[in-house]
Design a protein around this motif. Structure first.
Motif, short mmCIF file in Angstrom:
data_model
loop_
_atom_site.label_atom_id
_atom_site.label_comp_id
_atom_site.label_asym_id
_atom_site.label_seq_id
_atom_site.Cartn_x
_atom_site.Cartn_y
_atom_site.Cartn_z
N GLU A 45 0.84 -1.20 0.00
CA GLU A 45 0.00 0.00 0.00
C GLU A 45 0.88 1.25 0.00
O GLU A 45 1.92 1.29 0.67
N LEU A 46 0.43 2.28 -0.71
CA LEU A 46 1.24 3.48 -0.89
C LEU A 46 1.63 4.12 0.44
O LEU A 46 2.79 4.46 0.66
N ASP A 47 0.67 4.27 1.34
CA ASP A 47 0.97 4.92 2.62
C ASP A 47 2.01 4.14 3.41
O ASP A 47 2.89 4.73 4.05
N ASP A 48 1.92 2.81 3.38
CA ASP A 48 2.89 1.98 4.10
C ASP A 48 4.29 2.14 3.50
O ASP A 48 5.29 2.20 4.22
N ALA A 49 4.37 2.18 2.16
CA ALA A 49 5.66 2.32 1.50
C ALA A 49 6.29 3.68 1.81
O ALA A 49 7.50 3.78 2.05
N ILE A 50 5.46 4.73 1.83
CA ILE A 50 5.98 6.06 2.14
C ILE A 50 6.46 6.13 3.58
O ILE A 50 7.53 6.68 3.88
N MET A 51 5.71 5.54 4.50
CA MET A 51 6.13 5.51 5.90
C MET A 51 7.44 4.76 6.07
O MET A 51 8.31 5.16 6.84
N VAL A 90 5.05 5.46 -5.47
CA VAL A 90 5.98 5.52 -4.34
C VAL A 90 7.16 6.43 -4.67
O VAL A 90 7.57 7.28 -3.86
N ILE A 91 7.72 6.26 -5.85
CA ILE A 91 8.85 7.10 -6.25
C ILE A 91 8.45 8.57 -6.27
O ILE A 91 9.19 9.44 -5.77
N LYS A 92 7.29 8.87 -6.83
CA LYS A 92 6.83 10.26 -6.88
C LYS A 92 6.67 10.84 -5.48
O LYS A 92 7.11 11.97 -5.21
N ALA A 93 6.08 10.08 -4.58
CA ALA A 93 5.85 10.58 -3.22
C ALA A 93 7.16 10.74 -2.46
O ALA A 93 7.36 11.74 -1.75
N VAL A 94 8.05 9.76 -2.61
CA VAL A 94 9.34 9.85 -1.91
C VAL A 94 10.16 11.01 -2.45
O VAL A 94 10.80 11.76 -1.69
N ARG A 95 10.11 11.22 -3.76
CA ARG A 95 10.89 12.32 -4.34
C ARG A 95 10.37 13.67 -3.86
O ARG A 95 11.14 14.61 -3.65
N GLN A 96 9.08 13.79 -3.67
CA GLN A 96 8.52 15.03 -3.15
C GLN A 96 8.94 15.29 -1.71
O GLN A 96 9.05 16.43 -1.28
N ALA A 97 9.20 14.20 -0.99
CA ALA A 97 9.49 14.32 0.44
C ALA A 97 10.97 14.47 0.76
O ALA A 97 11.33 14.96 1.83
N HIS A 118 10.32 10.12 -13.09
CA HIS A 118 9.63 10.59 -11.89
C HIS A 118 10.56 10.75 -10.68
O HIS A 118 10.08 10.87 -9.55
N GLY A 119 11.87 10.76 -10.93
CA GLY A 119 12.77 11.13 -9.85
C GLY A 119 13.79 10.13 -9.39
O GLY A 119 14.58 10.43 -8.48
N ALA A 120 13.82 8.94 -9.97
CA ALA A 120 14.87 7.97 -9.60
C ALA A 120 16.21 8.42 -10.19
O ALA A 120 16.26 9.17 -11.17
N ASP A 121 17.28 7.95 -9.60
CA ASP A 121 18.63 8.37 -9.98
C ASP A 121 19.53 7.21 -10.41
O ASP A 121 20.54 7.41 -11.08
N ILE A 122 19.18 6.00 -9.99
CA ILE A 122 20.04 4.83 -10.18
C ILE A 122 19.19 3.69 -10.72
O ILE A 122 18.06 3.48 -10.28
N ILE A 123 19.74 2.95 -11.67
CA ILE A 123 19.13 1.70 -12.13
C ILE A 123 19.89 0.54 -11.49
O ILE A 123 21.09 0.40 -11.70
N ASN A 124 19.18 -0.25 -10.71
CA ASN A 124 19.77 -1.42 -10.07
C ASN A 124 19.25 -2.65 -10.82
O ASN A 124 18.14 -3.10 -10.59
N ASP A 125 20.07 -3.18 -11.73
CA ASP A 125 19.63 -4.21 -12.66
C ASP A 125 20.32 -5.54 -12.33
O ASP A 125 21.53 -5.70 -12.57
N ILE A 126 19.55 -6.50 -11.81
CA ILE A 126 20.13 -7.79 -11.45
C ILE A 126 20.62 -8.56 -12.65
O ILE A 126 21.39 -9.53 -12.50
N SER A 127 20.21 -8.17 -13.85
CA SER A 127 20.66 -8.87 -15.06
C SER A 127 21.89 -8.20 -15.68
O SER A 127 22.39 -8.67 -16.71
N ALA A 128 22.36 -7.13 -15.07
CA ALA A 128 23.51 -6.39 -15.61
C ALA A 128 23.27 -5.93 -17.05
O ALA A 128 24.16 -6.00 -17.90
#
Length: 293
Positions: A45-51, A90-97, A118-128
């Motif tokens: 849930e969005l609220d739980d992820a933001i918390m 989640v990314i949008k809300a976290v970036r605003q905060a 929407h505000g991410a900075d890093i791609i974490n790709d398990i497949s390289a």
């Protein structure tokens, strides 16, 4: 025995300077999934992820790693559309905060592009960048940092009798080739981080060897990310079957990885990891003094 890390050039992410000589830094995990091995469904849930994001920042997370698809052993993939539906709010809300760097944990180019928009900075790709090579073009166009991880097989089959003749040599060779490929496809070398992939196509002995000999990856001249948090090899060692109860064993792996040369540690429990790293850093950065003070 403490290991002296090779000096790497500082990395700037969203105005935050990562001076690798002063690490390790902490990457806090936010799984926006119903089925992740440790905390699936906890932050769907969005609220739980933001918390949770706010909690991880308060506890000392330097980076937030947000993922919308479980990559646990034997997991089934989800569509890019579903992954986007889970992570983008989640990314949008976290970036605003906060201006804390955000990593998107995905192998899908569409998801990465939406996350970066929407505000991410890093791609974490398990497949390289192997599963969707167009990911390199997206990373380059956004000037995103990229974490290249080693994985043998796919999440669905990676833990079916993984075998190596030389786990250090094979993982290192794989990462070296993926770095070269990424650079050839437009990603500057100074924007690349590497991850040996603890638990991704490795048995208990492989994981222990990788952590204990982590310094042997320094010749690749890239910051090293290590993610041992709550993983099955810790349960095999301790007998703790429930992943959520493996935070104390995780700290053993975190401490050794820090001493052996990790630059970023990816964990669920940031508060505990921060405390352990404070002690590790205090011990190994202590300078001898002459006489009494």
């Amino acid at each position: 025995m403490a290991h002296k890390k090779m000096t790497l050039k500082d990395m700037v992410i969203r105005g935050h300077v990562f001076c690798w000589d002063n690490g390790p830094y902490i990457m806090g995990i936010i799984n926006v999934t119903p089925d992740s091995f440790s905390d699936g469904g906890h932050f769907l849930e969005l609220d739980d992820a933001i918390m949770q994001a706010e909690r991880l920042i308060e506890e000392g997370a330097d980076i937030l790693d947000i993922g919308g698809e479980s990559t646990r052993p034997f997991s089934e993939p989800v569509s890019a559309e579903e992954e986007i539906r889970r992570v983008i709010p989640v990314i949008k809300a976290v970036r605003q905060a906060t201006d804390r760097p955000i990593s998107i944990d995905t192998t899908k180019a569409l998801v990465a592009k939406a996350a970066l928009e929407h505000g991410a900075d890093i791609i974490n790709d398990i497949s390289a960048l192997r599963f969707e090579p167009v990911m390199a073009e997206i990373a380059s166009s956004f000037k995103a940092k990229v974490i290249l991880m080693h994985m043998k097989g796919t999440p669905k089959d990676m833990q079916v009798k993984p075998c190596y003749d030389d786990v250090i040599g094979e993982v290192r060779s794989f990462l070296e080739k993926r770095i070269s490929w990424a650079v050839l496809h437009g990603i500057p070398k100074e924007d690349i981080l590497i991850d040996p992939g603890i638990g991704f196509g490795k048995d208990v002995a492989h994981n222990l060897t990788l952590i204990n000999r982590l310094q042997e990856f320094e010749e690749l001249s890239a910051p090293i990310v290590v993610g041992p948090s709550r993983k099955a090899f810790l349960g095999a060692i301790t007998g703790i079957k429930t992943p959520y109860e493996r935070d104390i064993p995780t700290l053993g792996a975190v401490a050794v990885a820090a001493v052996r040369g990790a630059h970023i540690l990816r964990v669920h429990n940031v508060k505990n990891a921060r405390q352990v790293l404070s002690v590790v850093n205090a011990i190994y950065q202590e300078k001898p003094t002459d006489g009494c003070q």
